[in-house]
Design a protein around this motif. Structure first.
Motif, PDB file in Angstrom:
ATOM      1  N   PRO A 179       0.809  -1.229   0.000  1.00  0.00           N
ATOM      2  CA  PRO A 179       0.000   0.000   0.000  1.00  0.00           C
ATOM      3  C   PRO A 179       0.836   1.270   0.000  1.00  0.00           C
ATOM      4  O   PRO A 179       0.308   2.358  -0.219  1.00  0.00           O
ATOM      5  N   MET A 180       2.160   1.154   0.250  1.00  0.00           N
ATOM      6  CA  MET A 180       3.040   2.314   0.224  1.00  0.00           C
ATOM      7  C   MET A 180       3.625   2.561  -1.173  1.00  0.00           C
ATOM      8  O   MET A 180       4.432   3.472  -1.360  1.00  0.00           O
ATOM      9  N   SER A 181       3.217   1.775  -2.151  1.00  0.00           N
ATOM     10  CA  SER A 181       3.761   1.926  -3.494  1.00  0.00           C
ATOM     11  C   SER A 181       3.373   3.284  -4.078  1.00  0.00           C
ATOM     12  O   SER A 181       2.241   3.747  -3.923  1.00  0.00           O
ATOM     13  N   GLY A 182       4.324   3.889  -4.785  1.00  0.00           N
ATOM     14  CA  GLY A 182       4.038   5.128  -5.491  1.00  0.00           C
ATOM     15  C   GLY A 182       3.908   4.902  -6.985  1.00  0.00           C
ATOM     16  O   GLY A 182       3.891   5.854  -7.771  1.00  0.00           O
ATOM     17  N   PHE A 183       3.787   3.628  -7.380  1.00  0.00           N
ATOM     18  CA  PHE A 183       3.729   3.252  -8.789  1.00  0.00           C
ATOM     19  C   PHE A 183       2.426   2.506  -9.034  1.00  0.00           C
ATOM     20  O   PHE A 183       2.270   1.356  -8.627  1.00  0.00           O
ATOM     21  N   PHE A 184       1.474   3.160  -9.689  1.00  0.00           N
ATOM     22  CA  PHE A 184       0.164   2.546  -9.912  1.00  0.00           C
ATOM     23  C   PHE A 184      -0.520   3.210 -11.104  1.00  0.00           C
ATOM     24  O   PHE A 184      -0.076   4.252 -11.608  1.00  0.00           O
ATOM     25  N   ALA A 185      -1.604   2.585 -11.547  1.00  0.00           N
ATOM     26  CA  ALA A 185      -2.378   3.117 -12.668  1.00  0.00           C
ATOM     27  C   ALA A 185      -3.858   2.887 -12.383  1.00  0.00           C
ATOM     28  O   ALA A 185      -4.237   1.936 -11.692  1.00  0.00           O
ATOM     29  N   LEU A 186      -4.698   3.776 -12.918  1.00  0.00           N
ATOM     30  CA  LEU A 186      -6.140   3.657 -12.739  1.00  0.00           C
ATOM     31  C   LEU A 186      -6.859   4.390 -13.858  1.00  0.00           C
ATOM     32  O   LEU A 186      -6.247   5.148 -14.618  1.00  0.00           O
ATOM     33  N   ARG A 187      -8.160   4.158 -13.958  1.00  0.00           N
ATOM     34  CA  ARG A 187      -8.962   4.867 -14.942  1.00  0.00           C
ATOM     35  C   ARG A 187      -9.144   6.326 -14.506  1.00  0.00           C
ATOM     36  O   ARG A 187      -9.337   6.616 -13.331  1.00  0.00           O
ATOM     37  N   ARG A 188      -9.118   7.231 -15.482  1.00  0.00           N
ATOM     38  CA  ARG A 188      -9.243   8.646 -15.138  1.00  0.00           C
ATOM     39  C   ARG A 188     -10.614   8.965 -14.547  1.00  0.00           C
ATOM     40  O   ARG A 188     -10.732   9.786 -13.638  1.00  0.00           O
ATOM     41  N   ASP A 189     -11.662   8.309 -15.029  1.00  0.00           N
ATOM     42  CA  ASP A 189     -12.987   8.622 -14.496  1.00  0.00           C
ATOM     43  C   ASP A 189     -13.094   8.270 -13.016  1.00  0.00           C
ATOM     44  O   ASP A 189     -13.754   8.979 -12.244  1.00  0.00           O
ATOM     45  N   LEU A 190     -12.415   7.198 -12.583  1.00  0.00           N
ATOM     46  CA  LEU A 190     -12.406   6.856 -11.159  1.00  0.00           C
ATOM     47  C   LEU A 190     -11.649   7.920 -10.374  1.00  0.00           C
ATOM     48  O   LEU A 190     -12.081   8.315  -9.287  1.00  0.00           O
ATOM     49  N   PHE A 191     -10.547   8.398 -10.918  1.00  0.00           N
ATOM     50  CA  PHE A 191      -9.781   9.428 -10.217  1.00  0.00           C
ATOM     51  C   PHE A 191     -10.606  10.701 -10.068  1.00  0.00           C
ATOM     52  O   PHE A 191     -10.622  11.322  -9.003  1.00  0.00           O
ATOM     53  N   VAL A 192     -11.292  11.102 -11.122  1.00  0.00           N
ATOM     54  CA  VAL A 192     -12.097  12.330 -11.082  1.00  0.00           C
ATOM     55  C   VAL A 192     -13.199  12.230 -10.027  1.00  0.00           C
ATOM     56  O   VAL A 192     -13.461  13.190  -9.286  1.00  0.00           O
ATOM     57  N   LYS A 193     -13.833  11.052  -9.926  1.00  0.00           N
ATOM     58  CA  LYS A 193     -14.883  10.865  -8.920  1.00  0.00           C
ATOM     59  C   LYS A 193     -14.322  10.890  -7.502  1.00  0.00           C
ATOM     60  O   LYS A 193     -14.992  11.320  -6.559  1.00  0.00           O
ATOM     61  N   THR A 194     -13.106  10.414  -7.355  1.00  0.00           N
ATOM     62  CA  THR A 194     -12.500  10.294  -6.032  1.00  0.00           C
ATOM     63  C   THR A 194     -11.808  11.574  -5.580  1.00  0.00           C
ATOM     64  O   THR A 194     -11.698  11.844  -4.378  1.00  0.00           O
ATOM     65  N   ALA A 195     -11.331  12.382  -6.519  1.00  0.00           N
ATOM     66  CA  ALA A 195     -10.505  13.554  -6.210  1.00  0.00           C
ATOM     67  C   ALA A 195     -11.089  14.481  -5.139  1.00  0.00           C
ATOM     68  O   ALA A 195     -10.352  14.925  -4.241  1.00  0.00           O
ATOM     69  N   PRO A 196     -12.412  14.801  -5.161  1.00  0.00           N
ATOM     70  CA  PRO A 196     -12.931  15.715  -4.133  1.00  0.00           C
ATOM     71  C   PRO A 196     -12.835  15.155  -2.715  1.00  0.00           C
ATOM     72  O   PRO A 196     -12.902  15.918  -1.740  1.00  0.00           O
ATOM     73  N   ARG A 197     -12.676  13.845  -2.578  1.00  0.00           N
ATOM     74  CA  ARG A 197     -12.614  13.216  -1.261  1.00  0.00           C
ATOM     75  C   ARG A 197     -11.177  13.059  -0.743  1.00  0.00           C
ATOM     76  O   ARG A 197     -10.983  12.685   0.412  1.00  0.00           O
ATOM     77  N   LEU A 198     -10.188  13.313  -1.588  1.00  0.00           N
ATOM     78  CA  LEU A 198      -8.798  13.094  -1.200  1.00  0.00           C
ATOM     79  C   LEU A 198      -8.319  14.151  -0.216  1.00  0.00           C
ATOM     80  O   LEU A 198      -8.675  15.326  -0.328  1.00  0.00           O
ATOM     81  N   SER A 199      -7.489  13.744   0.714  1.00  0.00           N
ATOM     82  CA  SER A 199      -6.948  14.689   1.687  1.00  0.00           C
ATOM     83  C   SER A 199      -5.818  15.512   1.068  1.00  0.00           C
ATOM     84  O   SER A 199      -5.586  16.652   1.473  1.00  0.00           O
ATOM     85  N   GLY A 200      -5.105  14.937   0.105  1.00  0.00           N
ATOM     86  CA  GLY A 200      -3.997  15.650  -0.528  1.00  0.00           C
ATOM     87  C   GLY A 200      -2.802  15.814   0.379  1.00  0.00           C
ATOM     88  O   GLY A 200      -1.920  16.630   0.119  1.00  0.00           O
ATOM     89  N   ALA A 201      -2.743  15.053   1.457  1.00  0.00           N
ATOM     90  CA  ALA A 201      -1.658  15.210   2.436  1.00  0.00           C
ATOM     91  C   ALA A 201      -0.609  14.129   2.248  1.00  0.00           C
ATOM     92  O   ALA A 201      -0.915  12.994   1.893  1.00  0.00           O
ATOM     93  N   GLY A 202       0.633  14.505   2.514  1.00  0.00           N
ATOM     94  CA  GLY A 202       1.698  13.516   2.587  1.00  0.00           C
ATOM     95  C   GLY A 202       2.266  13.106   1.240  1.00  0.00           C
ATOM     96  O   GLY A 202       2.007  13.701   0.206  1.00  0.00           O
ATOM     97  N   PHE A 203       3.040  12.020   1.267  1.00  0.00           N
ATOM     98  CA  PHE A 203       3.806  11.565   0.111  1.00  0.00           C
ATOM     99  C   PHE A 203       3.317  10.225  -0.410  1.00  0.00           C
ATOM    100  O   PHE A 203       3.953   9.654  -1.292  1.00  0.00           O
ATOM    101  N   LYS A 204       2.229   9.690   0.123  1.00  0.00           N
ATOM    102  CA  LYS A 204       1.736   8.402  -0.329  1.00  0.00           C
ATOM    103  C   LYS A 204       0.238   8.524  -0.591  1.00  0.00           C
ATOM    104  O   LYS A 204      -0.572   8.563   0.331  1.00  0.00           O
ATOM    105  N   ILE A 205      -0.121   8.586  -1.876  1.00  0.00           N
ATOM    106  CA  ILE A 205      -1.506   8.868  -2.232  1.00  0.00           C
ATOM    107  C   ILE A 205      -2.323   7.614  -2.525  1.00  0.00           C
ATOM    108  O   ILE A 205      -3.552   7.648  -2.544  1.00  0.00           O
ATOM    109  N   LEU A 206      -1.677   6.457  -2.732  1.00  0.00           N
ATOM    110  CA  LEU A 206      -2.404   5.255  -3.123  1.00  0.00           C
ATOM    111  C   LEU A 206      -3.442   4.859  -2.083  1.00  0.00           C
ATOM    112  O   LEU A 206      -4.600   4.591  -2.413  1.00  0.00           O
ATOM    113  N   MET A 207      -3.046   4.809  -0.800  1.00  0.00           N
ATOM    114  CA  MET A 207      -3.997   4.428   0.235  1.00  0.00           C
ATOM    115  C   MET A 207      -5.145   5.426   0.315  1.00  0.00           C
ATOM    116  O   MET A 207      -6.318   5.056   0.497  1.00  0.00           O
TER     117      MET A 207
END
Length: 382
Positions: A179-207
């Motif tokens: 879960p600490m990996s910084g190397f991942f891929a996902l669909r853009r539509d999932l990212f767009v739906k999730t973005a408003p909920r992200l904390s944007g904190a720290g150096f590990k965004i996958l979790m």
């Protein structure tokens, strides 16, 4: 004799032989800081790894002093696949990933570091799994069969990484070895739906992505070799793990406590420990209670200021004259907070509360006061 004014030379843009129309299929987002030496080699590696695919790479640079964004711009002049975003006045890997991903219109987004330690040859497999609908997120894992974590520089960095993994796995709703990996891929539509909920904190965004998704996500891992760094400096340190801990607490509190406040409180707890250790050391050296208490308090305040400036307000870090001015204000603020702490505790004690309850009430008021004033006066947003 007449003088004819010379007309300035007008350079006509070179007409491209092939006009680029539409968006690529893949956007590779690379958050970076002080990675000037790695930009060209990474673009060359991506060109080989993604041969035959329609892709672009977006470098999101946090105003690196080594000219990282200038290298990106030079490449972009001759390679349409290269784009750059330069951020001034804000820093952080997670927010850099968010901005880079939201700048894309590609169906698929991949995230990787700019230090050449991630195995870009795995990108094709990761994108194919997404395109086939096998999963929602694909993670390049160092901890599945075929993966390798030997690229971490030393035993200390291995310990930090392993500690973060164990913390994250206790919270993850899906089984994930890295879960600490910084190397991942996902669909853009999932990212767009999730973005408003992200904390944007720290150096590990996958979790953060997995825990913040609007619904259950299907996650698959592919083995990835984590290579040794060839140039630049690693950003993995103890502060990164502290930020990761703050993210975990933010998710436990479901966002109703600001993550920066959680970090501020964690730093305050470190200050309490420092105060006690200094007092005990001085007591053993024969110093009286009053002197030991004073020195311990000052050392704790200085420690808290350094940690807050380095960790809690990393994106607003004070430097030079502003740092010394901020330190003076911080000491004044904390002194007032200490008096407020004592006053509230005394008030609660007078109403019949026991010592522990009265002390806890005073501590809460003190940390809220310190946080509110520090965020408003010292590390205010620009």
């Amino acid at each position: 004799m007449s003088v004819v004014a010379s007309r300035p030379t007008v350079r006509t843009p070179v007409q491209a032989s092939v006009t680029r129309i539409g968006t690529p299929d893949i956007t590779v987002v690379v958050p970076c800081y002080r990675e000037a030496a790695n930009v060209r080699p990474l673009v060359e590696a991506l060109t080989q790894a993604l041969t035959g695919r329609d892709w672009e790479v977006v470098f999101v640079d946090d105003n690196s002093p080594d000219g990282t964004i200038e290298v990106v711009r030079q490449l972009a002049q001759t390679n349409w696949r290269v784009r750059g975003i330069s951020r001034i006045g804000r820093r952080g890997l997670s927010t850099a990933v968010i901005e880079g991903a939201l700048s894309s219109s590609a169906p698929y987004i991949a995230v990787m570091d700019g230090d050449l330690q991630h195995d870009e040859s795995r990108l094709g497999t990761m994108i194919d799994k997404l395109a086939a609908g096998e999963c929602d997120i694909v993670v390049g894992s160092r901890h599945v069969e075929g993966g390798d974590n030997s690229g971490l520089a030393n035993a200390w960095r291995h310990a930090l990484s392993d500690g973060g993994i164990r913390l994250a796995q206790m919270m993850m709703p899906v089984k994930l070895s890295d879960p600490m990996s910084g190397f991942f891929a996902l669909r853009r539509d999932l990212f767009v739906k999730t973005a408003p909920r992200l904390s944007g904190a720290g150096f590990k965004i996958l979790m953060d992505l997995i825990l913040s998704a609007p619904g259950p996500v299907r996650v698959e891992e592919v083995p990835c070799v984590f290579r040794p760094r060839l140039a630049g400096e690693s950003k993995l340190d103890f502060l990164v793990l502290l930020q990761f801990l703050a993210l975990i607490l933010d998710k436990l509190f479901r966002g109703w406590l600001p993550i920066r406040f959680i970090a501020f409180a964690l730093v305050g707890a470190v200050g309490v420990v420092v105060n006690i250790l200094v007092m005990e050391a001085l007591r053993l050296g024969g110093v009286g209670f009053g002197g030991a208490q004073s020195v311990g308090t000052i050392v704790a305040m200085l420690t808290n200021f350094w940690l807050d400036n380095t960790f809690t307000y990393r994106d607003r870090r004070l430097k030079g004259a502003r740092m010394w001015g901020g330190l003076i204000v911080f000491l004044l603020v904390c002194s007032i907070g200490a008096w407020a702490n004592i006053g509230v505790a005394t008030l609660f004690l007078g109403t019949g509360e026991d010592w522990s309850s009265a002390s806890a009430a005073g501590a809460v008021i003190g940390v809220v006061w310190n946080y509110a004033v520090s965020s408003t006066l010292i590390w205010r947003s620009k």
